[in-house]
Scaffold this active site. Structure first.
Site, short mmCIF file in Angstrom:
data_model
loop_
_atom_site.label_atom_id
_atom_site.label_comp_id
_atom_site.label_asym_id
_atom_site.label_seq_id
_atom_site.Cartn_x
_atom_site.Cartn_y
_atom_site.Cartn_z
N SER A 65 -19.59 -3.35 7.16
CA SER A 65 -18.22 -3.61 6.71
C SER A 65 -17.67 -4.82 7.45
O SER A 65 -17.50 -4.79 8.67
CB SER A 65 -17.35 -2.38 6.98
OG SER A 65 -16.04 -2.57 6.51
N ASP A 79 -14.74 -6.70 8.60
CA ASP A 79 -13.33 -6.36 8.80
C ASP A 79 -12.60 -7.54 9.45
O ASP A 79 -12.91 -7.92 10.58
CB ASP A 79 -13.22 -5.11 9.68
CG ASP A 79 -13.96 -3.92 9.07
OD1 ASP A 79 -13.89 -3.76 7.84
OD2 ASP A 79 -14.60 -3.16 9.82
N SER A 85 -16.17 -3.65 3.66
CA SER A 85 -15.20 -4.59 4.20
C SER A 85 -13.74 -4.24 3.91
O SER A 85 -13.41 -3.53 2.97
CB SER A 85 -15.45 -6.02 3.72
OG SER A 85 -16.79 -6.40 3.97
#
Length: 364
Positions: A294, A296, A256
């Site tokens: 991840s 984001d 992230s």
């Protein structure tokens, strides 16, 4: 305890991107080159280092003006929603933030949100407040910090909020960035700012970015790749431990990136969302692989009073470019200011070798 990890070896002096000749974009920065260049924005950290297994913390972005009903205009962009960010549905629906924005680690998100509610309820003037929407974002620092321990307490959250100041912002292995890493290197918290001259004239406006960088990919510096060294298979490994879905499988896994943008430009929620979306391009510029693991996110807010006449859409391009450049430089600062860190189960994340950055920029 809270503070610097005394068990780490002496580190080479760290430097921000501009000190290394890395200057994303032509737009000038504010005096501090930090999100605190935006008037009325303060930042505070609590850093938690306990024994060999805890490397984590809390970072607070505290804008003035939150007492102004209904809050501050805000817009959220979700590049990949694999995260536990609290408060998002109301931000999307109403286009405002009602609280400071806090950053922490994955499994501490909910305790931090509860502490933020306590903080808001205790503020003078909030004696009859019966609802509030805390905004808390996170990344997974489980490679260097025992995720199951959940060491962050209300006192740590309140400490970050009370310490928040409008001066220079500590970067690297501090606060919510104490245990994070990006693209194979140690990363953490980074910040940057830009001063933008409106196309139609008028006074310049400021936009600042603060990031919690913790994603995978190949570090790219103004178009030049600087890959992290592969782990040595002959190197001794840390003690074996049972597989834990809350702990990353290895140092290359993406976990992230959170970008927080502040501006004093008069922008409403829709335009702030557009600015937030552009800032995610900074991940591509710096080498993100945009892993499915991840989360984001980019959150943009304005400290200006709710605009009767916001900046027209036709004049947003300079703000778009400034948001990308500031976020890119903030990510690079988060990496260049971080130091090599050893943590949970003996795992190590190495700092970016700044001599190699200088060679890339022709400074040595």
């Amino acid at each position: 305890m809270t503070g610097r990890d005394q068990s780490q070896p002496p580190a080479e002096p760290r430097a921000r991107a501009r000190d290394l000749g890395v200057v994303p974009g032509p737009v000038p920065t504010g005096p501090l080159n930090a999100i605190t260049d935006v008037p009325g924005v303060r930042v505070g950290h609590t850093t938690l280092i306990e024994g060999s297994d805890i490397r984590t913390g809390v970072t607070a972005i505290v804008p003035d003006g939150l007492a102004r009903a209904p809050g501050l205009d805000a817009g959220l962009a979700v590049g990949n929603g694999y995260g536990k960010i609290v408060g998002t549905t109301q931000v999307i629906e109403l286009g405002v933030i009602e609280t400071p924005v806090l950053l922490t680690r994955t499994l501490s998100t909910f305790r931090v949100a509860d502490a933020l509610v306590s903080y808001m309820l205790a503020l003078p003037g909030n004696e009859v407040l019966s609802t509030v929407n805390p905004v808390v974002a996170e990344t997974n620092d489980g490679w260097l910090s025992d995720m199951r321990r959940r060491p962050v307490t209300e006192a740590h959250v309140l400490g970050a909020l009370r310490e928040a100041s409008a001066g220079p912002v500590a970067e690297g292995c501090v606060g919510a960035g104490t245990g994070t890493g990006a693209m194979g290197f140690k990363a953490g918290i980074g910040t940057s700012s830009r001063i933008v001259a409106p196309r139609s004239g008028g006074p310049p406006v400021t936009i600042g970015a603060l990031v919690q960088a913790n994603f995978g990919g190949t570090l790219t510096i103004l178009g030049s790749a600087l890959p992290a060294p592969r782990p040595d298979p002959a190197a001794p490994a840390g003690p074996a431990a049972p597989a834990d879905p809350a702990t990353p499988a290895g140092p290359e896994q993406g976990n992230s990136c959170v970008i927080v943008l502040a501006t004093d430009a008069p922008l409403d929620a829709r335009r702030l969302r557009r600015v937030a979306w552009r800032s995610l391009a900074a991940l591509a510029r710096t080498g993100s692989d945009f892993s499915g693991h991840s989360g984001d996110y980019a959150l943009a807010f304005s400290t200006a009073p709710a605009p009767a006449a916001p900046v027209p859409d036709s004049e947003l391009d300079p703000l778009f470019a400034a948001a990308i450049d500031a976020a890119e430089e903030a990510i690079l600062n988060s990496l260049f200011m971080a130091v090599t860190t050893t943590g949970f189960q003996g795992h190590v994340r190495h700092a970016v070798p700044l001599d190699q950055v200088r060679r890339l920029r022709g400074l040595v």
